[in-house]
Scaffold this motif. Structure first.
Motif, PDB file in Angstrom:
ATOM      1  N   ASP A 102       0.584  -1.488   0.016  1.00  0.00           N
ATOM      2  CA  ASP A 102      -0.094   0.592   0.223  1.00  0.00           C
ATOM      3  C   ASP A 102       0.500   1.115  -0.572  1.00  0.00           C
ATOM      4  O   ASP A 102       0.553   2.045  -0.840  1.00  0.00           O
ATOM      5  CB  ASP A 102      -0.708   0.114   1.075  1.00  0.00           C
ATOM      6  N   GLU A 103       2.099   0.906   0.558  1.00  0.00           N
ATOM      7  CA  GLU A 103       3.059   1.764   1.028  1.00  0.00           C
ATOM      8  C   GLU A 103       3.556   2.818  -0.105  1.00  0.00           C
ATOM      9  O   GLU A 103       4.439   3.864  -0.742  1.00  0.00           O
ATOM     10  CB  GLU A 103       3.629   2.380   1.706  1.00  0.00           C
ATOM     11  N   THR A 104       3.776   2.070  -1.846  1.00  0.00           N
ATOM     12  CA  THR A 104       4.716   1.485  -3.000  1.00  0.00           C
ATOM     13  C   THR A 104       3.138   1.498  -4.081  1.00  0.00           C
ATOM     14  O   THR A 104       4.189   2.317  -5.148  1.00  0.00           O
ATOM     15  CB  THR A 104       5.187   0.749  -2.807  1.00  0.00           C
ATOM     16  N   VAL A 105       2.025   1.189  -4.209  1.00  0.00           N
ATOM     17  CA  VAL A 105       1.657   0.932  -5.498  1.00  0.00           C
ATOM     18  C   VAL A 105       1.480   2.608  -5.594  1.00  0.00           C
ATOM     19  O   VAL A 105       0.387   2.979  -6.878  1.00  0.00           O
ATOM     20  CB  VAL A 105       0.633   0.152  -5.066  1.00  0.00           C
ATOM     21  N   GLY A 106       1.210   3.181  -4.657  1.00  0.00           N
ATOM     22  CA  GLY A 106       0.813   5.327  -5.154  1.00  0.00           C
ATOM     23  C   GLY A 106       1.708   5.406  -6.004  1.00  0.00           C
ATOM     24  O   GLY A 106       1.823   7.144  -6.004  1.00  0.00           O
ATOM     25  N   GLU A 107       2.833   5.236  -6.047  1.00  0.00           N
ATOM     26  CA  GLU A 107       3.698   5.414  -6.631  1.00  0.00           C
ATOM     27  C   GLU A 107       3.883   5.859  -8.086  1.00  0.00           C
ATOM     28  O   GLU A 107       4.084   5.958  -9.460  1.00  0.00           O
ATOM     29  CB  GLU A 107       5.401   5.276  -6.662  1.00  0.00           C
ATOM     30  N   MET A 108       2.633   4.422  -8.929  1.00  0.00           N
ATOM     31  CA  MET A 108       2.451   4.452 -10.024  1.00  0.00           C
ATOM     32  C   MET A 108       1.633   4.862  -9.909  1.00  0.00           C
ATOM     33  O   MET A 108       1.467   5.972 -11.547  1.00  0.00           O
ATOM     34  CB  MET A 108       2.303   3.068 -10.144  1.00  0.00           C
ATOM     35  N   TRP A 109       0.848   5.856  -9.752  1.00  0.00           N
ATOM     36  CA  TRP A 109      -0.462   6.756  -9.401  1.00  0.00           C
ATOM     37  C   TRP A 109      -0.182   8.005 -10.191  1.00  0.00           C
ATOM     38  O   TRP A 109      -0.285   9.150 -10.177  1.00  0.00           O
ATOM     39  CB  TRP A 109      -1.752   6.833  -8.753  1.00  0.00           C
ATOM     40  N   SER A 110       0.787   8.326  -9.332  1.00  0.00           N
ATOM     41  CA  SER A 110       1.540   9.828  -9.538  1.00  0.00           C
ATOM     42  C   SER A 110       2.621   9.301 -11.248  1.00  0.00           C
ATOM     43  O   SER A 110       2.223  10.789 -11.682  1.00  0.00           O
ATOM     44  CB  SER A 110       3.330   9.353  -8.980  1.00  0.00           C
ATOM     45  N   ARG A 279      11.138  11.818 -10.068  1.00  0.00           N
ATOM     46  CA  ARG A 279      11.272  12.187  -8.644  1.00  0.00           C
ATOM     47  C   ARG A 279       9.984  13.353  -7.441  1.00  0.00           C
ATOM     48  O   ARG A 279      10.568  13.292  -6.941  1.00  0.00           O
ATOM     49  CB  ARG A 279      12.670  12.230  -8.697  1.00  0.00           C
ATOM     50  N   ALA A 280      10.308  14.343  -8.041  1.00  0.00           N
ATOM     51  CA  ALA A 280       9.572  15.219  -7.556  1.00  0.00           C
ATOM     52  C   ALA A 280       7.955  15.131  -7.351  1.00  0.00           C
ATOM     53  O   ALA A 280       8.154  15.775  -6.438  1.00  0.00           O
ATOM     54  CB  ALA A 280       9.584  16.367  -9.246  1.00  0.00           C
ATOM     55  N   THR A 281       7.173  14.523  -7.678  1.00  0.00           N
ATOM     56  CA  THR A 281       6.048  14.000  -7.135  1.00  0.00           C
ATOM     57  C   THR A 281       5.894  12.489  -7.222  1.00  0.00           C
ATOM     58  O   THR A 281       4.915  12.444  -6.444  1.00  0.00           O
ATOM     59  CB  THR A 281       5.401  13.758  -9.050  1.00  0.00           C
ATOM     60  N   ALA A 454      12.416  19.950   1.272  1.00  0.00           N
ATOM     61  CA  ALA A 454      12.028  20.830  -0.276  1.00  0.00           C
ATOM     62  C   ALA A 454      10.626  20.792  -0.732  1.00  0.00           C
ATOM     63  O   ALA A 454       9.933  20.909  -1.281  1.00  0.00           O
ATOM     64  CB  ALA A 454      13.361  20.022  -1.664  1.00  0.00           C
ATOM     65  N   ALA A 455      10.342  19.217  -0.212  1.00  0.00           N
ATOM     66  CA  ALA A 455       8.515  19.212  -1.025  1.00  0.00           C
ATOM     67  C   ALA A 455       7.770  19.980   0.080  1.00  0.00           C
ATOM     68  O   ALA A 455       6.565  20.065  -0.988  1.00  0.00           O
ATOM     69  CB  ALA A 455       8.348  17.745  -0.464  1.00  0.00           C
TER      70      ALA A 455
END
Length: 506
Positions: A102-110, A279-281, A454-455
């Motif tokens: 659940d903490e990594t699949v969100g990177e796909m949505w970015s 990387r930014a999102t 930075a974020a």
């Protein structure tokens, strides 16, 4: 569509070249250092089928059951559902596991949000990300993240040293790209696939680079080698180190020794703009589940501290109450940021609902930057006995048991064995090798502390305070330069406007 625990275990058995402590692992599902986490991940899959938890862990669509945490977030309700599902998992297993999907699949949505950027490279890449999001929904793989490279000498570009220090493409074929290098990936040895992408690479002003590549890696692919750090499970008895033996998520250096990545798995390639965008999102969504773990860790610290001080009546002292209140403020600060990030959520460039970015990244910074202080505060409240208490064997041995029963029994409610269990739990949470590893992981697992700041800087609404001061000080419009902001145009104001619109519609 959702898998069972046994189906997951079957998917990671086979010919993987996994090494730990210098020896090759025959079966990651049975090896003592991997089995605890494999069993927990299998339990998560089974919770999606269990009648007691299926309504929390899964949802039905087109006649099929799907995992809640894999669902693309289209509404605020989706985020409340995800938060509840994650809490349910952590409460069921009795501890904190982070890299379980659940903490990594969100990177796909970015990446889904960045399809315009991907289309600049090749429209096929945009189609690939949509296809992979569907695969995650419909095949329910254990999906992890691959970020950090060995890096080498960071004062030099990769081309001026061993080029394999950063993962890169060495060849193109009709079937796909061939990559070489290495990545650190937590849980890779017992996961199904990894979203593999560059860290902040030193490629200068180059528009194109063989190091600017992102793809989905099937972790059963040939020519992959998994060299794992020695796990904490099995080093010491579970009675003395209950967290180390159950919740250690083994980190792995994954060696890509000329691995073929099929074109349909390539998400971007030779385009530094796409790599920098990612990387930014990258944590636009995944930072939520990551920060939610700190909330649970705060609950664990509060519980351990409060049990310790209440045993002997120390909770009546003002100094102790003040320390407990500091822990409570830390906990509620994280809770407030997560809650507000959903309540004031925003529409993403791809049309999804994303947590309010300024609030989410500020909450992550609060959770990570103060964690070491809260751990030390908990040590103070638990007292020095967490570092001097004998082990379980001493509490059981006939020669020493009577003495330890005598000195560790507090009253009729707190007998020696309960006291020992609590002290062992607190020691493992705060003082053990596992505790130190967990602290470092929370500081660096998503990005280093300077990147957290930075974020926040990139996502905070600076126009609001400036507009307010311009008006209050009577400054001319020219001091602000170009801005589209008007007084009262804030996230909170927009939320109230939305509620008013809904009420009128109803």
């Amino acid at each position: 569509m959702i898998r069972t625990g046994s189906e997951y275990k079957d998917s990671i058995r086979g010919t993987r070249e996994v090494y730990v402590s210098g020896e090759r692992v025959k079966d990651v599902t049975a090896h003592p250092m991997f089995k605890p986490l494999v069993d927990i991940r299998a339990r998560i899959y089974d919770m999606q089928h269990d009648p007691a938890t299926r309504h929390i862990m899964a949802y039905k669509e087109d006649g099929e059951w799907n995992a809640v945490n894999n669902k693309l977030p289209h509404t605020q309700a989706d985020w409340w559902d995800k938060r509840r599902a994650t809490d349910t998992v952590l409460e069921d297993v009795g501890g904190i596991v982070t890299r379980v999907g659940d903490e990594t699949v969100g990177e796909m949505w970015s990446l889904f949000d960045g399809q315009d950027v991907l289309n600049e490279v090749d429209p096929q890449f945009s189609e690939n990300i949509r296809n992979h999001i569907q695969k995650v929904l419909h095949h329910d793989p254990f999906h992890v993240s691959a970020n950090t490279d060995p890096k080498g000498d960071r004062s030099k570009p990769p081309q001026e040293q061993d080029p394999d220090m950063l993962l890169h493409v060495v060849k193109e074929t009709d079937q796909g790209i061939v990559v070489r290098g290495a990545k650190y990936e937590t849980a890779a040895a017992y996961a199904n696939q990894a979203f593999t992408k560059p860290t902040i690479a030193n490629w200068g002003n180059s528009a194109y680079s063989d190091y600017a590549v992102g793809f989905i890696c099937d972790l059963n692919s040939p020519n992959l080698k998994f060299i794992c750090r020695t796990g904490f499970a099995g080093r010491a008895p579970a009675d003395d180190y209950p967290l180390s033996n159950k919740f250690d998520e083994v980190d792995t250096l994954v060696i890509f020794d000329d691995v073929l990545i099929p074109w349909e798995n390539v998400l971007f390639y030779r385009h530094t703009k796409a790599a920098m965008f990612i990387r930014a999102t990258l944590h636009r969504y995944s930072a939520f589940a990551f920060t939610q773990r700190n909330l649970k860790l705060a609950d664990m610290m509060i519980g351990a501290a409060l049990f310790n001080v209440r045993q002997t009546g120390l909770d009546k002292q003002q100094a102790v109450q003040e320390k407990l209140a500091q822990l409570a403020c830390y906990r509620e600060g994280i809770n407030a940021h997560l809650t507000a990030a959903i309540t004031l959520s925003e529409r993403s460039p791809g049309g999804l609902i994303m947590p309010n970015q300024s609030l989410l990244y500020s909450g992550r910074l609060l959770a990570c930057s103060q964690l070491h202080e809260m751990m030390h505060l908990t040590r103070e409240l638990c007292g020095g006995q967490i570092c001097v208490t004998p082990d379980k064997a001493s509490f059981d041995a006939p020669e020493t048991k009577p003495w330890l029963d005598k000195f560790y029994t507090v009253n009729e409610d707190w007998v020696a064995e309960d006291r020992r269990k609590l002290l062992a739990f607190a020691r493992d949470m705060l003082n053990s090798d596992y505790a130190g590893h967990r602290l470092t992981f929370q500081l660096f697992a998503q990005s280093p502390p300077f990147a957290h700041l930075a974020a926040v800087y990139r996502n905070f609404d600076w126009d609001g305070p400036m507009e307010f001061v311009k008006h209050a000080a009577g400054l001319s419009d020219s001091v602000l330069g170009e801005t589209t902001r008007t007084p009262g145009d804030s996230a909170v104001s927009r939320w109230f406007d939305t509620q008013a619109t809904r009420s009128a519609a109803e």
